[in-house]
Design a protein around this motif. Structure first.
Motif, PDB file in Angstrom:
ATOM      1  N   GLN A 129      18.556  -3.839  44.949  1.00 23.61           N
ATOM      2  CA  GLN A 129      19.862  -3.228  44.758  1.00 23.61           C
ATOM      3  C   GLN A 129      20.310  -3.601  43.346  1.00 23.61           C
ATOM      4  O   GLN A 129      20.354  -4.773  43.003  1.00 23.61           O
ATOM      5  N   PHE A 130      20.590  -2.599  42.529  1.00 21.98           N
ATOM      6  CA  PHE A 130      20.909  -2.801  41.114  1.00 21.98           C
ATOM      7  C   PHE A 130      22.357  -2.408  40.839  1.00 21.98           C
ATOM      8  O   PHE A 130      22.870  -1.471  41.452  1.00 21.98           O
ATOM      9  N   ASN A 131      23.009  -3.086  39.879  1.00 22.76           N
ATOM     10  CA  ASN A 131      24.395  -2.792  39.532  1.00 22.76           C
ATOM     11  C   ASN A 131      24.573  -2.664  38.029  1.00 22.76           C
ATOM     12  O   ASN A 131      24.281  -3.607  37.293  1.00 22.76           O
ATOM     13  N   GLU A 132      25.040  -1.492  37.633  1.00 20.05           N
ATOM     14  CA  GLU A 132      25.314  -1.124  36.244  1.00 20.05           C
ATOM     15  C   GLU A 132      24.021  -1.072  35.421  1.00 20.05           C
ATOM     16  O   GLU A 132      22.978  -1.602  35.817  1.00 20.05           O
ATOM     17  N   SER A 133      24.101  -0.435  34.289  1.00 24.14           N
ATOM     18  CA  SER A 133      22.921  -0.232  33.442  1.00 24.14           C
ATOM     19  C   SER A 133      22.231  -1.544  33.083  1.00 24.14           C
ATOM     20  O   SER A 133      21.002  -1.643  33.145  1.00 24.14           O
ATOM     21  N   ALA A 134      23.031  -2.544  32.734  1.00 23.19           N
ATOM     22  CA  ALA A 134      22.449  -3.836  32.354  1.00 23.19           C
ATOM     23  C   ALA A 134      21.713  -4.488  33.514  1.00 23.19           C
ATOM     24  O   ALA A 134      20.798  -5.287  33.310  1.00 23.19           O
ATOM     25  N   GLY A 135      22.077  -4.117  34.754  1.00 26.05           N
ATOM     26  CA  GLY A 135      21.427  -4.663  35.935  1.00 26.05           C
ATOM     27  C   GLY A 135      20.301  -3.780  36.453  1.00 26.05           C
ATOM     28  O   GLY A 135      19.712  -4.070  37.490  1.00 26.05           O
ATOM     29  N   GLY A 136      20.013  -2.686  35.739  1.00 31.72           N
ATOM     30  CA  GLY A 136      18.910  -1.812  36.124  1.00 31.72           C
ATOM     31  C   GLY A 136      19.309  -0.591  36.936  1.00 31.72           C
ATOM     32  O   GLY A 136      18.459   0.205  37.330  1.00 31.72           O
ATOM     33  N   GLN A 137      20.612  -0.406  37.185  1.00 31.22           N
ATOM     34  CA  GLN A 137      21.058   0.750  37.958  1.00 31.22           C
ATOM     35  C   GLN A 137      20.921   2.020  37.133  1.00 31.22           C
ATOM     36  O   GLN A 137      21.273   2.047  35.953  1.00 31.22           O
ATOM     37  N   HIS A 148      25.726   5.389  42.327  1.00 27.55           N
ATOM     38  CA  HIS A 148      26.232   5.436  43.701  1.00 27.55           C
ATOM     39  C   HIS A 148      25.468   4.315  44.386  1.00 27.55           C
ATOM     40  O   HIS A 148      24.232   4.275  44.314  1.00 27.55           O
ATOM     41  N   LEU A 149      26.176   3.403  45.017  1.00 22.98           N
ATOM     42  CA  LEU A 149      25.535   2.252  45.652  1.00 22.98           C
ATOM     43  C   LEU A 149      24.347   2.702  46.486  1.00 22.98           C
ATOM     44  O   LEU A 149      24.449   3.657  47.254  1.00 22.98           O
ATOM     45  N   HIS A 150      23.223   2.027  46.319  1.00 24.15           N
ATOM     46  CA  HIS A 150      22.052   2.302  47.146  1.00 24.15           C
ATOM     47  C   HIS A 150      21.148   1.083  47.206  1.00 24.15           C
ATOM     48  O   HIS A 150      21.090   0.293  46.285  1.00 24.15           O
ATOM     49  N   PHE A 151      20.477   0.978  48.336  1.00 28.30           N
ATOM     50  CA  PHE A 151      19.512  -0.083  48.568  1.00 28.30           C
ATOM     51  C   PHE A 151      18.132   0.534  48.663  1.00 28.30           C
ATOM     52  O   PHE A 151      17.946   1.538  49.356  1.00 28.30           O
ATOM     53  N   HIS A 152      17.165  -0.065  47.971  1.00 28.70           N
ATOM     54  CA  HIS A 152      15.761   0.349  48.039  1.00 28.70           C
ATOM     55  C   HIS A 152      15.068  -0.511  49.088  1.00 28.70           C
ATOM     56  O   HIS A 152      15.177  -1.737  49.037  1.00 28.70           O
ATOM     57  N   ILE A 153      14.356   0.117  50.004  1.00 28.55           N
ATOM     58  CA  ILE A 153      13.531  -0.588  50.986  1.00 28.55           C
ATOM     59  C   ILE A 153      12.088  -0.220  50.677  1.00 28.55           C
ATOM     60  O   ILE A 153      11.724   0.957  50.701  1.00 28.55           O
ATOM     61  N   LEU A 154      11.277  -1.231  50.351  1.00 31.84           N
ATOM     62  CA  LEU A 154       9.887  -0.996  49.966  1.00 31.84           C
ATOM     63  C   LEU A 154       8.953  -1.810  50.857  1.00 31.84           C
ATOM     64  O   LEU A 154       8.948  -3.043  50.786  1.00 31.84           O
TER      65      LEU A 154
END
Length: 144
Positions: free
Chosen positions: A90-98, A102-108
């Motif tokens: 889960q990434f937040n803002e450009s500096a955090g990799g987003q 829109h909030l989202h969680f990756h499940i891998l």
């Protein structure tokens, strides 16, 4: 300074039905869809139905309800692929990799010795559709 939520982001458009997706799970709180640029077999995204730019601006009660759905889908995804583990991102803002705001969680789903694929490559849509069906079938074994 906080940046406003953009209702024209790709996930908002998917939620409104303006862009197609391979749905895995949906209720009044969340939508789980397959990532069209999967970094692993069975890569799923879980997004809230309520507008939220990221983790830092969603209401705590909404986040609590959302994370229950994330766990529900993660269990089914692990089971569907007989995975050895799960990576949750889960990434937040450009500096955090987003990239999509829109909030989202990756499940891998993960396996020992198998690296994630590099980001940005489109997946085979027929294969992604088949993987969505596999996860939906596994969801039947769990209750939210």
């Amino acid at each position: 300074m906080a940046v406003a939520y953009d209702p024209e982001n790709v996930f908002a458009k998917i939620l409104r039905g303006e862009i197609p997706s391979h749905k895995v799970y949906e209720d009044d709180v969340a939508l789980a869809i397959m990532d069209i640029m999967p970094r692993a077999e069975g890569h799923v995204l879980v997004i809230p139905k309520k507008p939220a730019r990221g983790l830092l601006d969603i209401a705590p009660d909404d986040l609590a309800a959302l994370i229950k759905r994330v766990q529900h889908v993660a269990k089914a995804t692990k089971r569907a692929f007989d995975a050895e583990g799960i990576t949750l991102q889960q990434f937040n803002e450009s500096a955090g990799g987003q990239v999509i705001f829109h909030l989202h969680f990756h499940i891998l789903p993960r396996f020992e010795g198998v690296a994630l694929r590099p980001p940005g490559a489109m997946g085979d849509q027929a294969k992604i559709k088949s993987q969505a069906e596999k996860i939906r079938a596994a969801l039947g074994a769990f209750s939210a």
